[in-house]
Design an enzyme around this catalytic site. Structure first.
Site, PDB file in Angstrom:
ATOM      1  N   LYS A 188      19.578  28.641  28.744  1.00 52.48           N
ATOM      2  CA  LYS A 188      20.232  29.911  28.858  1.00 52.48           C
ATOM      3  C   LYS A 188      21.810  29.677  28.981  1.00 52.48           C
ATOM      4  CE  LYS A 188      20.705  34.411  30.777  1.00 52.48           C
ATOM      5  NZ  LYS A 188      22.024  34.585  30.333  1.00 52.48           N
ATOM      6  N   GLU A 234      22.898  27.559  34.479  1.00 57.70           N
ATOM      7  CA  GLU A 234      22.310  28.737  35.331  1.00 57.70           C
ATOM      8  C   GLU A 234      20.950  29.076  35.033  1.00 57.70           C
ATOM      9  OE1 GLU A 234      22.725  33.126  33.943  1.00 57.70           O
ATOM     10  OE2 GLU A 234      24.339  32.287  32.828  1.00 57.70           O
ATOM     11  N   ASP A 287      25.266  31.230  28.763  1.00 55.30           N
ATOM     12  CA  ASP A 287      26.250  32.527  29.224  1.00 55.30           C
ATOM     13  C   ASP A 287      27.364  32.877  28.455  1.00 55.30           C
ATOM     14  OD1 ASP A 287      26.874  34.381  31.117  1.00 55.30           O
ATOM     15  OD2 ASP A 287      27.831  33.417  32.585  1.00 55.30           O
TER      16      ASP A 287
END
Length: 463
Positions: A27, A168, A29
């Site tokens: 993922k 994250e 950011d």
């Protein structure tokens, strides 16, 4: 390429998991953006803002692909991971010389993870792995364009490895999922160490002490079917620079109209719902509030109406969501978080073998057991009850046919339902009084410790 696509969205899934029917990607950011690549490059944000002028280095895509529509994330990489603050600084540049300088000193990358169209033909109805294959054949990697890698099945190991590197979290995607524009169906899940939510700022409280000249906390809300509702307030995570930036934004947005009740007596200045911010939080409480929220930053790439309730998902439903394809199955996807009273339901389930599903509401979900021999009718009966994944509250009203090929395929009918009160509910015993049409009185579930943690006995208690 006159058609404008809308990005598919992901639900929150706070717990990592492994499943042979899923893939797992990093993922990133950054700014979500759809790239329309032909003789020129258009790069559209989720709120349809053109971004290519702010990131001229991504014009490189013209040499790497043609006649395609791509889905990906614009990021600035520092020390091996995406730096959202640096990306925000890139987005603020407006003068041409400033943009050119930023593109050299902190260049952006476009991480491509999906392809929606090729040579004028939409690919959105194809399964994910087929789209991935076409993507690899259609787009070359370059200095600023990277194809997102993924692993199959082993989501838990990959999640741990990602966290060790300071990343994250992951995006989990069902292998056979189609590209469902603008929807958050549960076929894509965000798996993060901390959960996050894109919230609308509806107002702020008066500041005191060091915050006397700014504000105390932001009043946050989400939309449910176009109607705003309160999900809490956030008063941490602000730098002095952020406080000043937000106060400047607030000056032209004040309004006398309160969009909802907050349940506390504080001096609130209400704002027109124009600003979106990202917030980290620990968990969603039973009254649908964010617990321990922390402000991360404004998200000017997102519109307020995109900030909907279906971003939030309690971890109890992670397994339920992972097992189902809601584009095919008529089962509820799980948006409702609580009912007006404690409810139970017994559903007659004709799948591979007839069994009865016994469900009791607790903590915003239906705790569920499969009872192969049916609900006991006398105090002498003892029935095996196998605990299964938690189901959403809406499942208490579900009747229908789960299609062949789907988990639990077969016919589901409501056999009995009503309300209940719990006398005991702990790790090894559940004792309830049912008030249904067929079932009334005391029923007891006892865990069979030596037979595996999911096996229980269901008994009819003496009244």
């Amino acid at each position: 390429m006159s058609y404008r696509y809308t990005p598919m969205l992901a639900k929150e899934a706070p717990n990592s998991f492994s499943d042979k029917d899923w893939i797992f990607e990093i993922k990133w950011d950054g700014f979500r953006a759809l790239a329309y690549v032909n003789d020129k490059v258009a790069l559209r944000s989720r709120n349809n803002k053109e971004l290519i002028d702010n990131f001229p280095e991504l014009q490189e895509m013209k040499q790497l692909a043609s006649n395609v529509v791509l889905d990906g994330e614009i990021v600035v990489i520092r020390n091996g991971k995406s730096d959202f603050q640096a990306l925000q600084e890139r987005g603020k540049a407006v003068k041409q010389e400033e943009i050119q300088r930023e593109s050299l000193t902190q260049p952006a990358q476009y991480i491509v993870f999906d392809i929606l169209e090729k040579d004028g033909k939409s690919l959105t109805k194809l399964p994910l792995l087929e789209r991935k294959r076409i993507l690899r054949e259609s787009v070359k990697e370059g200095e600023h364009v990277v194809l997102s890698d993924f692993v199959e099945e082993k989501g838990e190991n990959y999640f741990r490895a990602a966290l060790e590197k300071g990343i994250e979290g992951l995006i989990a995607k069902r292998k056979n999922s189609t590209y469902q524009q603008g929807l958050r169906t549960g076929d894509w899940l965000k798996v993060k160490n901390l959960q996050s939510c894109d919230c609308v700022i509806f107002g702020y409280t008066k500041g005191t002490g060091a915050r006397a000249k700014s504000f105390g906390a932001l009043i946050l809300g989400l939309y449910d079917k176009q109607a705003p509702f309160f999900i809490g307030k956030v008063g941490t995570g602000f730098t002095e620079e952020t406080l000043q930036e937000l106060c400047a934004e607030f000056e032209s947005l004040s309004t006398e109209e309160a969009p909802f009740e907050t349940g506390f007596n504080q001096n609130i200045t209400w704002l027109e719902p124009k600003l979106v911010c990202e917030v980290h939080y620990q968990v969603v409480t039973n009254d649908f509030r964010l617990r321990m929220p922390r402000f991360l930053g404004l998200r000017k790439d997102k519109s307020p109406l995109e900030c909907t309730v279906d971003q939030l998902s309690k971890g109890e439903l992670n397994e339920y969501v992972a097992k189902r394809d809601f584009e095919v199955s008529p089962e509820p996807s799980g948006n409702q978080q609580k009912s007006d009273r404690q409810i139970f339901v017994v559903q007659e389930h004709h799948s591979r073998r007839l069994h009865y599903d016994f469900r009791l509401e607790k903590d915003g979900v239906l705790k569920s057991w499969a009872v192969p021999k049916g609900i006991p009718e006398s105090t002498e009966d003892k029935r095996l009850a196998v605990q299964v994944e938690d189901h959403p509250i809406e499942y208490a009203k579900f009747e229908g046919i789960i299609p062949a090929g789907q988990y639990g395929a077969g016919t589901v009918k409501i056999w009995d339902n009503g309300s209940f009160t719990a006398k005991v509910w702990d790790d090894n015993m559940v004792e309830v009084t049912l008030r249904g049409e067929r079932l009334r009185g005391r029923y007891v579930l006892v865990r069979l410790k030596r037979a595996g943690e999911k096996n229980w006995l269901l008994l009819k208690g003496r009244d």
